[in-house]
Design an enzyme around this catalytic site. Structure first.
Site, PDB file in Angstrom:
ATOM      1  N   CYS A   1       0.811  -1.281   0.076  1.00 63.08           N
ATOM      2  CA  CYS A   1       0.219  -0.032  -0.080  1.00 63.08           C
ATOM      3  C   CYS A   1       0.943   1.328  -0.059  1.00 63.08           C
ATOM      4  O   CYS A   1       1.642   1.545   0.937  1.00 63.08           O
ATOM      5  CB  CYS A   1      -0.999  -0.033   1.198  1.00 63.08           C
ATOM      6  SG  CYS A   1      -1.736   1.596   1.553  1.00 63.08           S
TER       7      CYS A   1
ATOM      8  N   THR B   1      -9.325   5.833  -5.512  1.00 61.10           N
ATOM      9  CA  THR B   1      -8.363   5.168  -6.118  1.00 61.10           C
ATOM     10  C   THR B   1      -7.375   4.684  -5.230  1.00 61.10           C
ATOM     11  O   THR B   1      -6.694   3.706  -5.577  1.00 61.10           O
ATOM     12  CB  THR B   1      -7.816   6.342  -7.184  1.00 61.10           C
ATOM     13  OG1 THR B   1      -7.232   7.291  -6.495  1.00 61.10           O
ATOM     14  CG2 THR B   1      -8.840   6.584  -8.109  1.00 61.10           C
TER      15      THR B   1
ATOM     16  N   HIS C   1      -7.933   8.150   3.580  1.00 61.45           N
ATOM     17  CA  HIS C   1      -7.324   9.262   3.478  1.00 61.45           C
ATOM     18  C   HIS C   1      -8.677  10.544   3.270  1.00 61.45           C
ATOM     19  O   HIS C   1      -9.426  10.274   2.663  1.00 61.45           O
ATOM     20  CB  HIS C   1      -6.347   9.714   2.224  1.00 61.45           C
ATOM     21  CG  HIS C   1      -7.093   9.242   1.002  1.00 61.45           C
ATOM     22  ND1 HIS C   1      -7.311   7.947   0.513  1.00 61.45           N
ATOM     23  CD2 HIS C   1      -7.519   9.943  -0.080  1.00 61.45           C
ATOM     24  CE1 HIS C   1      -7.833   7.718  -0.705  1.00 61.45           C
ATOM     25  NE2 HIS C   1      -8.090   9.161  -0.971  1.00 61.45           N
TER      26      HIS C   1
ATOM     27  N   HIS D   1      -9.008  14.243   1.938  1.00 61.62           N
ATOM     28  CA  HIS D   1      -8.529  15.608   1.207  1.00 61.62           C
ATOM     29  C   HIS D   1      -8.754  16.613   1.978  1.00 61.62           C
ATOM     30  O   HIS D   1      -9.973  16.997   2.383  1.00 61.62           O
ATOM     31  CB  HIS D   1      -8.969  15.597  -0.158  1.00 61.62           C
ATOM     32  CG  HIS D   1      -8.829  14.394  -0.880  1.00 61.62           C
ATOM     33  ND1 HIS D   1      -7.863  14.388  -1.892  1.00 61.62           N
ATOM     34  CD2 HIS D   1      -9.239  13.177  -1.214  1.00 61.62           C
ATOM     35  CE1 HIS D   1      -7.977  13.122  -2.843  1.00 61.62           C
ATOM     36  NE2 HIS D   1      -8.860  12.571  -2.042  1.00 61.62           N
TER      37      HIS D   1
HETATM   38  P1  5GP Z   1      -8.859   9.359  -3.964  1.00 60.89           P
HETATM   39  O1  5GP Z   1      -9.500   9.590  -5.386  1.00 60.89           O
HETATM   40  O2  5GP Z   1      -8.470   7.887  -3.716  1.00 60.89           O
HETATM   41  O3  5GP Z   1      -9.915   9.856  -3.170  1.00 60.89           O
HETATM   42  O4  5GP Z   1      -7.446  10.199  -3.861  1.00 60.89           O
HETATM   43  C1  5GP Z   1      -6.120   9.755  -4.078  1.00 60.89           C
HETATM   44  C2  5GP Z   1      -5.120  11.004  -4.048  1.00 60.89           C
HETATM   45  O5  5GP Z   1      -3.910  10.348  -3.815  1.00 60.89           O
HETATM   46  C3  5GP Z   1      -4.938  11.721  -5.435  1.00 60.89           C
HETATM   47  O6  5GP Z   1      -5.495  13.039  -5.425  1.00 60.89           O
HETATM   48  C4  5GP Z   1      -3.725  11.386  -6.053  1.00 60.89           C
HETATM   49  O7  5GP Z   1      -3.277  12.428  -6.676  1.00 60.89           O
HETATM   50  C5  5GP Z   1      -3.075  11.145  -4.664  1.00 60.89           C
HETATM   51  N1  5GP Z   1      -1.802  10.257  -4.776  1.00 60.89           N
HETATM   52  C6  5GP Z   1      -1.832   9.089  -5.269  1.00 60.89           C
HETATM   53  N2  5GP Z   1      -0.614   8.476  -5.081  1.00 60.89           N
HETATM   54  C7  5GP Z   1       0.316   9.289  -4.452  1.00 60.89           C
HETATM   55  C8  5GP Z   1       1.655   9.282  -4.017  1.00 60.89           C
HETATM   56  O8  5GP Z   1       2.246   8.498  -4.331  1.00 60.89           O
HETATM   57  N3  5GP Z   1       1.999  10.549  -3.331  1.00 60.89           N
HETATM   58  C9  5GP Z   1       0.933  11.499  -3.287  1.00 60.89           C
HETATM   59  N4  5GP Z   1       1.601  12.618  -2.506  1.00 60.89           N
HETATM   60  N5  5GP Z   1      -0.177  11.625  -3.670  1.00 60.89           N
HETATM   61  C10 5GP Z   1      -0.642  10.666  -4.297  1.00 60.89           C
HETATM   62 ZN    ZN Z   2      -2.197   1.357   3.613  1.00 63.39          ZN
END
Ligand code: 5GP
Ligand code: ZN
Length: 112
Positions: free
Chosen positions: A4, A93, A98, A100
């Site tokens: 992960c 994704t 998490h 934001h």
């Molecule tokens: P989700 O769509 O799952 O809510 O958001 C995942 C977020 O994680 C996205 O905004 C994406 O840009 C960010 N993200 C994915 N992989 C990484 C990473 O390796 N490092 C950082 N700093 N952000 C990541």
């Molecule tokens: Zn994890």
């Protein structure tokens, strides 16, 4: 979880732009920012999302981290948005819980 990405970031196995951390939580800048301030608040333990039996202490630590991030990033007074994409229809994704934290711009109402 060994494969992960957010486990690795939160536990310092992968370098990141760290904004805040404590024993339970890490906060780091999103690699694809959608606003001038875009920070992800994650627990150091792996939980898939907000409905994954997250302990109250961890949720409280995440809420505390949100305030610290907002203060550090200078948006505590101006306001900010907290979003927890959960599951497929919400477009989650990364399957490690998490939040934001988005700010630094006046956001339209849209879906919210
Ligand atoms: P989700 O769509 O799952 O809510 O958001 C995942 C977020 O994680 C996205 O905004 C994406 O840009 C960010 N993200 C994915 N992989 C990484 C990473 O390796 N490092 C950082 N700093 N952000 C990541
Ligand atoms: Zn994890």
């Amino acid at each position: 979880m060994s494969d992960c990405i957010f486990c690795k970031i939160a536990n310092h196995e992968i370098p990141t732009s760290l904004v805040y951390e404590d024993d339970l939580v890490a906060a780091f800048r999103d690699m694809n920012p959608q606003a001038p301030v875009h920070v992800l608040v994650v627990p150091k333990e792996h939980y898939t999302n907000i409905v994954d039996e997250v302990p109250a202490q961890t949720l409280a630590a995440m809420a505390h981290a949100v305030k610290e991030v907002a203060r550090i990033e200078g948006v505590l007074e101006s306001g900010f948005r907290v979003i927890a994409n959960t599951g497929e229809d919400a477009g989650q994704t990364v399957h490690h819980l998490h939040w934001h934290v988005l700010g630094g711009v006046h956001m339209s109402e849209g879906m919210l």
